[in-house]
Design an enzyme around this catalytic site. Structure first.
Site, mmCIF file in Angstrom:
data_model
loop_
_atom_site.group_PDB
_atom_site.id
_atom_site.type_symbol
_atom_site.label_atom_id
_atom_site.label_comp_id
_atom_site.label_asym_id
_atom_site.label_seq_id
_atom_site.Cartn_x
_atom_site.Cartn_y
_atom_site.Cartn_z
ATOM 1 N N GLY A 47 0.664 -0.960 -0.169
ATOM 2 C CA GLY A 47 0.408 0.176 -0.009
ATOM 3 C C GLY A 47 0.468 0.815 0.059
ATOM 4 C CD GLU A 48 2.523 5.345 -3.627
ATOM 5 O OE1 GLU A 48 3.054 6.418 -3.843
ATOM 6 O OE2 GLU A 48 2.352 4.737 -4.232
ATOM 7 N N GLY A 49 1.087 5.497 1.320
ATOM 8 C CA GLY A 49 0.422 6.538 1.781
ATOM 9 C C GLY A 49 0.752 8.111 1.485
ATOM 10 N N GLY A 50 0.045 8.639 2.652
ATOM 11 C CA GLY A 50 1.129 10.236 2.656
ATOM 12 C C GLY A 50 2.590 10.201 3.144
ATOM 13 N N GLY A 52 4.426 7.040 3.052
ATOM 14 C CA GLY A 52 5.386 6.565 2.473
ATOM 15 C C GLY A 52 5.270 5.234 1.588
ATOM 16 C CB VAL A 54 3.316 -0.602 3.943
ATOM 17 C CG1 VAL A 54 3.459 -1.706 3.777
ATOM 18 C CG2 VAL A 54 3.078 0.976 4.135
ATOM 19 C CG ASP A 166 -4.453 8.209 15.776
ATOM 20 O OD1 ASP A 166 -5.242 8.272 17.135
ATOM 21 O OD2 ASP A 166 -3.738 8.253 15.832
#
Length: 929
Positions: A47-50, A52, A54, A166
């Site tokens: 996956g990819e996020g804000g 980095g 993964v 969190d």
């Protein structure tokens, strides 16, 4: 108030879309098959996020999958956001539990630049995704199991002093049977968060009211978030409606719990995750989701072994709390027999401890635990016990524990009347309970003996070996071999008990090989023995290949755990501490009910120079004591960890308790006890410890000579100290312990060099270089440097073994050459494989000369206060002198005076002129005037 971050680290362990192996390469995305940091082979894009990208990657060192999150370039170069990830790893590594995602490290990719985070790989989906899917297939039992898993993960975090801050569905992973809490990016220390106002951090909708205001928070902030998550799991999205009674959560008991968790007033909520877990256990039992007798603290779906193992951990935590003088931890007993219980299972009622003083009553549960362990280890009989305060099942055996006037423990019950220490009475009781039970004939043949008692002693020796109780190992294997001189695996274990430089160990391995060859011993043990012999020769690469075949062998859980642990221990005790660390952590993750790996990890961290070492030492030592409450070495490690954490009263309490420990157990922990007394500043006690060893066995005498010598050097008795190290080396050489003799001579040479006595250094290094040992080649490099022949030293480096010896040799040459930049780089290479502080003083000097004054002062401080500073007594005292100079230069007159006073306190009676001592005295006199 918005979320503190929008890229939950939960994504790093999820696989919610197909692998990206066939996708075209994009900027910033690694190709499948890329090797990161020489260790992690990229297998697929997850996956990819804000923050980095993964990947699922293969750790080729451990041969296991990990999740690897490579940070985007803008994140990697942003000091504030990088600090966020550092905090996540630092805090999350304090928590080790099946319901918490294990974070491994934040590291820099030296080949491509940039940073990456590695963590446990959990294949599955997020709780957020599961809630969104809904569906009838998600039963009440499933939901309660998930909620219990979350609560148990929170309980582990809260027990470790960590508040998550969190918790939300996106930060909970569902991986098969496991429920895993992750993303500790804004987590914090429980005490620090409760101390006063905090920055607002968290996710809207899940933050407790006090958290959203920026007020002080504690574990009840996580309890509030749990209430929100629980409501969502049960299908109620409107928190205000739930709190106000307009929306109902079923079953009713769960609804009442959720409402209390959502209370605006934090003081009316359940106190922490453990309190929630306890109530959820009752709710789950009432609903039929779990068996009536099961523990309220363990999610059944995460357990594959007998419930007694869960009780063992819970009991041990209670014992650890008793040792620490902390609050009692209630333990709910799991009733009935486990899935591996046979018809011959033995159940123990709570041991009657009414005749013991209050501060010793924890021994009842501890001895019950030891009896069960002995039944399992030596007789393969399933035992269960009911902890004190819980109701025992019908027919459970009642025992009573007391003290004799002479101080021995007295255990009494049907057919049992024994005296001794905790371990002795447990073994005797188990023997009486087991009767004639024992291994089958095929098991005896596979081990290479026909003597049942010899087999039992071998099994006990294996357990003792993993706990580093070497005196017990030698005693048990000697007894086994007296009973059956042809007992092949008994001979193997006996040989394993000796260091690889010890003549008895080397000869014992050869004898064991002959016995193994003469009998039909199983392949696994043959491969293990082959690996052991290669380790003796220092050939770790070949040894690794030799035992690689064990992975395919049909071993029992016990034998596989034992052999894996011995492999990791062999690496560790050969000086390759950092190389052994991942294997030890893997053992802890895989087998959470065994004490050996956390004990060795605690030993690693109490010696370590890492910034977070104290927290890790405390967590691992607490776990080790919890699982082996009678183990002296683990308890000493816990005391040292307390001292490092500033909890001096707790450290001294354990030290007082250890005065009554059995002499053999204390003998095996002698280095740890000596360290404890030095860390506590009790140099008189440390010197007494050392001098008592002089009256012991020949091996104890040689260790005592070394300890006395180091105390002499600490107090400035330089001639006595150097000659004492030589005497210790000679004593070890006479015993055939050539590796130990070489290490003593290397240490004597280094101390002589610190004092400017080159002739003495040449003599010590030369003696070490003239005898065959694992350190022979390094000693030759040192000898060349002591003679001033740097060219020859460089030429000799090629002969030095890789790992710690090679890195040490290269650093020694850099120090001799005075090349500061090279010193800093070489020191970093050494720290990658070892926690050695041998050259920390030289590093500090190099940093000082490079103008990196703050880093230099920090290095001097670390050395001066390091728990192992007594192993480098000259450098540690010189570090105090340099601290005095630095504090004086910065205008800190009081700090400078304290540092110079410490130099004079240590070396005031020095037997030779020392310029630093003279200068410290002059400065104190001038200051006094």
């Amino acid at each position: 108030m918005t979320a503190a971050k929008t890229d939950p680290l939960a994504a790093a362990t999820l696989r919610e879309r197909p692998a990206a192996a066939g996708e075209p390469a994009r900027p910033g995305v690694l190709a499948i098959g890329t090797l990161v940091a020489g260790r992690y082979r990229v297998l697929e894009l997850v996956g990819e996020g804000g923050m980095g990208v993964v990947y699922r990657a293969r750790d080729i060192t451990l041969d296991a999958d990990v999740a690897l999150k490579r940070l985007h370039e803008d994140v990697a170069h942003d000091a504030e956001r990088l600090a966020f990830f550092r905090n996540e790893v630092r805090v999350a590594r304090r928590v080790t539990h099946p319901n918490v995602c294990r974070l491994h490290d934040l590291a820099e990719d030296g080949e491509r630049g940039g940073w990456f985070v590695t963590m446990e790989y959990v294949a599955g989906e997020s709780l957020a995704s599961r809630i969104a899917r809904g569906g009838d297939a998600w039963t009440l039992d499933d939901k309660l199991r998930v909620l219990r898993g979350i609560a148990t993960g929170l309980a582990a975090a809260h027990d470790a002093g960590v508040v998550h801050r969190d918790l939300k569905p996106a930060n909970v992973l569902l991986g098969g049977d496991r429920v895993v809490v992750c993303d500790f990016g804004i987590a914090g220390d429980r005490a620090a968060l409760a101390s006063g106002p905090q920055h607002v951090a968290g996710t809207d909708g899940y933050m407790a009211p006090e958290q959203a205001r920026g007020a002080a928070v504690d574990a009840r902030a996580d309890v509030y978030a749990f209430g929100v998550v629980a409501a969502e799991v049960m299908g109620c999205r409107d928190v205000e409606a739930v709190r106000g009674g307009a929306a109902h959560v079923e079953p009713e008991a769960l609804g009442e719990l959720v409402v209390r968790c959502l209370a605006v007033d934090a003081t009316t909520r359940p106190i922490d995750g453990r309190a929630i877990a306890r109530e959820l256990g009752d709710i789950a039992r009432a609903s039929g989701a779990i068996e009536p007798g099961d523990s309220a603290y363990v999610v059944p779906a995460t357990r594959r072994r007998s419930p007694r193992h869960g009780r063992r951990l819970a009991l041990g935590l209670a014992v650890a709390a008793a040792l620490a003088g902390g609050a009692t931890i209630a333990v709910v007993a799991a009733g009935g027999r486990g899935d591996d219980a046979g018809a011959g299972a033995i159940a123990l009622a709570p041991i009657d401890v009414s005749q013991l003083p209050d501060d010793e009553r924890w021994l009842g549960d501890a001895i019950a635990h030891l009896i069960v362990a002995e039944l399992d280890d030596a007789y393969e009989i399933t035992g269960t016990w009911t902890p004190d305060g819980a109701a025992a099942p019908a027919g459970a055996l009642a025992l009573r524990l007391a003290r004799t006037p002479a101080g021995e423990l007295h255990l009494i019950g049907p057919g049992i009347d024994v005296l001794g220490g905790s371990h002795e009475v447990a073994v005797a009781a188990a023997h009486a309970l087991a009767g004639d039970a024992g291994p089958s004939s095929p098991e005896l043949v596979a081990a290479g003996t026909t003597d049942v008692e010899a087999w039992r002693q071998w099994r006990r020796a294996q357990r003792d070996a993993l706990l580093q109780r070497w005196s017990a190992v030698v005693s048990r294997t000697d007894d086994a071999l007296r009973r059956d001189p042809t007992f092949a695996l008994g001979a193997v274990e006996s040989a394993f008990a000796f260091d690889r430089g010890d003549s008895r160990g080397v000869g014992g391995l050869a004898d064991a090989q002959r016995l193994v060859d003469a009998k039909r011993i199983g392949t696994p043990w043959r491969e293990a023995l082959a690996g052991a012999r290669l380790i003796v020769r220092g050939d770790f690469a070949a040894a690794h290949d030799a035992i690689a075949g064990l992975a395919a062998e049909p071993l029992s859980h016990r034998d596989r755990a034992y052999l894996d642990a011995r492999w990791a221990f062999a690496i560790y005790f050969s000086g390759e501490h950092a190389a052994a660390l991942p294997a030890l952590e893997s053992l802890v993750d895989r087998d959470r009910d065994e004490p050996a790996a956390p004990k060795l990890l605690a030993d690693y961290y109490v010696h370590s120079d890492e910034p977070t070492a104290a927290a890790h030492a405390l967590a691992d030592a607490t776990r080790a004591v919890a699982l082996a409450p009678d183990d002296v070495g683990a308890r000493v490690d816990l005391a040292i960890a307390y001292a490092l954490a500033g909890r001096i009263a707790g450290a001294r309490a354990i030290d007082r308790e250890l005065a009554a420990a059995p002499p053999d157990d204390k003998r095996d922990a002698r280095d740890r006890l000596f360290t404890l007394h030095v860390v506590l500043g009790d140099l008189a006690a440390a010197e007494t410890d050392a001098r008592r060893e002089l009256a012991g066995t020949r091996m104890q005498r040689s260790d005592g000579l070394r300890h006395v010598a180091l105390v002499d050097l600490y107090w400035g008795r330089f001639d006595a100290g150097l000659s004492g190290l030589d005497a210790s080396a000679a004593s070890k050489a006479a015993l055939g312990f050539d590796d130990g003799a070489a290490l003593d001579r290397l240490q004597a040479g280094r101390q002589a060099m610190r004092l400017g006595r080159r002739a003495d250094a040449v003599a010590s290094f030369g003696a070490a270089a003239s005898k065959r040992s694992s350190w022979q080649a390094l000693a030759a490099v040192y000898e060349a440097l002591a003679r001033g022949d740097r060219t020859r030293a460089r030429a000799l480096v090629a002969a030095v073994a890789t790992g710690t010896p090679r890195a040490t040799a290269e650093l020694a040459i850099a120090v001799d050459a005075g090349d500061d930049a090279v010193i800093v780089a070489a020191h970093a290479r050494l720290q990658a494989v070892s926690t050695s502080i041998v050259y920390l003083y030289d590093l500090a000097l190099a940093l000082e000369r490079l103008g990196r004054h703050d880093e230099a002062v920090a290095a001097f401080e670390r050395l001066a206060h390091h728990p192992q500073a007594w192993t480098e007594p000259i450098a540690a005292t010189l570090a105090w002198y340099r601290l005095g100079l630095a504090r004086a230069a910065s205008g800190d007159a009081a700090g400078a005076r304290a540092a110079f006073t410490e130099v004079v306190r240590r070396w005031g009676a020095a037997t030779a002129p020392v310029p630093e001592l003279a200068d410290a005295r002059a400065r104190l006199r001038a200051d006094h005037r």
